[in-house]
Design a protein around this motif. Structure first.
Motif, PDB file in Angstrom:
ATOM      1  N   ARG A  68       0.788  -1.276   0.086  1.00 32.31           N
ATOM      2  CA  ARG A  68      -0.212   0.200  -0.212  1.00 32.31           C
ATOM      3  C   ARG A  68       0.827   1.236  -0.033  1.00 32.31           C
ATOM      4  NH1 ARG A  68      -5.002   1.531   4.347  1.00 32.31           N
ATOM      5  NH2 ARG A  68      -5.505   3.462   3.221  1.00 32.31           N
ATOM      6  N   SER A  70       0.920   5.431  -0.101  1.00 34.29           N
ATOM      7  CA  SER A  70       0.072   6.790   0.245  1.00 34.29           C
ATOM      8  C   SER A  70       0.979   7.684   0.650  1.00 34.29           C
ATOM      9  CB  SER A  70      -0.781   6.594   1.360  1.00 34.29           C
ATOM     10  OG  SER A  70       0.015   6.312   2.703  1.00 34.29           O
ATOM     11  N   ARG A  81      -2.213  13.339  -4.803  1.00 33.98           N
ATOM     12  CA  ARG A  81      -2.325  12.651  -3.497  1.00 33.98           C
ATOM     13  C   ARG A  81      -2.808  11.262  -3.982  1.00 33.98           C
ATOM     14  NH1 ARG A  81      -1.775  14.091   1.504  1.00 33.98           N
ATOM     15  NH2 ARG A  81      -1.591  16.455   1.069  1.00 33.98           N
ATOM     16  N   ASP A  83      -3.635   7.130  -2.677  1.00 33.57           N
ATOM     17  CA  ASP A  83      -3.583   6.040  -1.670  1.00 33.57           C
ATOM     18  C   ASP A  83      -3.916   4.881  -2.558  1.00 33.57           C
ATOM     19  OD1 ASP A  83      -4.157   4.512   0.328  1.00 33.57           O
ATOM     20  OD2 ASP A  83      -5.838   5.602   1.299  1.00 33.57           O
ATOM     21  N   ARG A  85      -3.525   0.460  -3.470  1.00 36.05           N
ATOM     22  CA  ARG A  85      -2.967  -0.710  -3.165  1.00 36.05           C
ATOM     23  C   ARG A  85      -2.525  -1.579  -4.384  1.00 36.05           C
ATOM     24  NH1 ARG A  85      -6.741  -3.707   1.178  1.00 36.05           N
ATOM     25  NH2 ARG A  85      -4.630  -4.832   1.669  1.00 36.05           N
ATOM     26  N   GLY A  93      -7.170   2.226  -5.939  1.00 36.45           N
ATOM     27  CA  GLY A  93      -7.019   3.390  -4.893  1.00 36.45           C
ATOM     28  C   GLY A  93      -7.587   4.471  -5.665  1.00 36.45           C
ATOM     29  N   SER A  94      -7.290   5.680  -4.593  1.00 37.68           N
ATOM     30  CA  SER A  94      -7.754   6.966  -5.069  1.00 37.68           C
ATOM     31  C   SER A  94      -6.587   7.885  -5.279  1.00 37.68           C
ATOM     32  CB  SER A  94      -8.413   7.570  -3.763  1.00 37.68           C
ATOM     33  OG  SER A  94      -7.631   7.552  -2.690  1.00 37.68           O
TER      34      SER A  94
END
Length: 249
Positions: A68, A70, A81, A83, A85, A93-94
């Protein structure tokens, strides 16, 4: 006979006491030395040269099936930005950039992007024909020939991301022992920090845990190394196949 036995008993007691004191003294000395050693009870990489530590942590990261990631990445003047996996065959993810948030999902070569109306509202020449409403909150299948595929698929590719991130620039050196969320680390730097810094776990496998990129290009944390997760293809009712090219956003 009684006097002889008493003499032998006294000598035995003295010998036993002396041995006990000697053992206690050795243990005390050992304890003092162990308490001053920051590498006691660790995986030992903190004692290695910085170049060797970097090689070990790169090998550990490459060998891990999942991670992961981030934090922030600055590229081409834009801050993202993340985040995410990641695993060998995809990721999810985002991502947030310039106030617009979207989700990415890649399974094999299939890449999906999911975003709200605020993301799609800037679509070139499409905002007045109902396109935004069709794409809002849906997984949009990104055509492999679309510029967005190349731009965003890298955020879901474990090997591409780690190869581009886990390299410090300039002369490598160690910068002492630190702590990341309760895990002891050794920090290595490039050019005294101007080429980036990397905190490497001293517990278990020497995975990278925190990276500060050179030139203020972002700070990232790595966690959940080797922790499995599933990648699930979105349902047809939640997917839009836009065709050969997405709206320019």
């Amino acid at each position: 006979m009684t006097a002889i036995r008493r003499g032998r008993t006294r000598r035995a007691v003295l010998v036993t006491a002396s041995c006990a004191l000697a053992v206690t003294g050795v243990m005390a000395l050992s304890g003092c030395g162990g308490g001053d050693d920051p590498d006691a009870g660790t995986n030992g990489v903190g004692k290695l040269p910085a170049g060797t530590i970097q090689s070990r942590t790169r090998a550990a990261a490459d060998g891990a099936p999942t991670v992961r990631l981030s934090g922030t990445v600055v590229t081409s003047g834009r801050t993202y930005r993340l985040d995410m996996r990641l695993k060998a065959d995809g990721g999810t993810g985002s991502v947030t950039s310039q106030g617009a948030a979207f989700r990415l999902l890649r399974i094999g070569r299939e890449l999906y992007l999911k975003a709200g109306a605020d993301f799609w509202d800037h679509a070139d020449g499409k905002s007045g024909d109902g396109t935004v409403g069709k794409l809002d909150g849906k997984y949009v299948k990104v055509p492999q020939g679309d510029p967005a595929y190349r731009k965003f698929s890298g955020f879901t590719d474990k090997d591409v991301l780690l190869d581009g991130l886990l390299t410090l620039h300039g002369k490598l050196a160690t910068e002492g022992h630190h702590d990341q969320a309760g895990t002891p680390t050794v920090r290595i730097t490039g050019d005294k920090g101007s080429g980036g810094t990397l905190d490497v776990s001293l517990r278990g496998t020497p995975y990278p845990l925190r990276l500060v990129r050179a030139g203020g290009a972002g700070t990232l944390r790595f966690s959940d190394w080797g922790r499995g997760f599933a990648l699930t293809e979105p349902s047809p009712s939640d997917t839009v196949d836009y065709g050969k090219q997405l709206p320019a956003s």
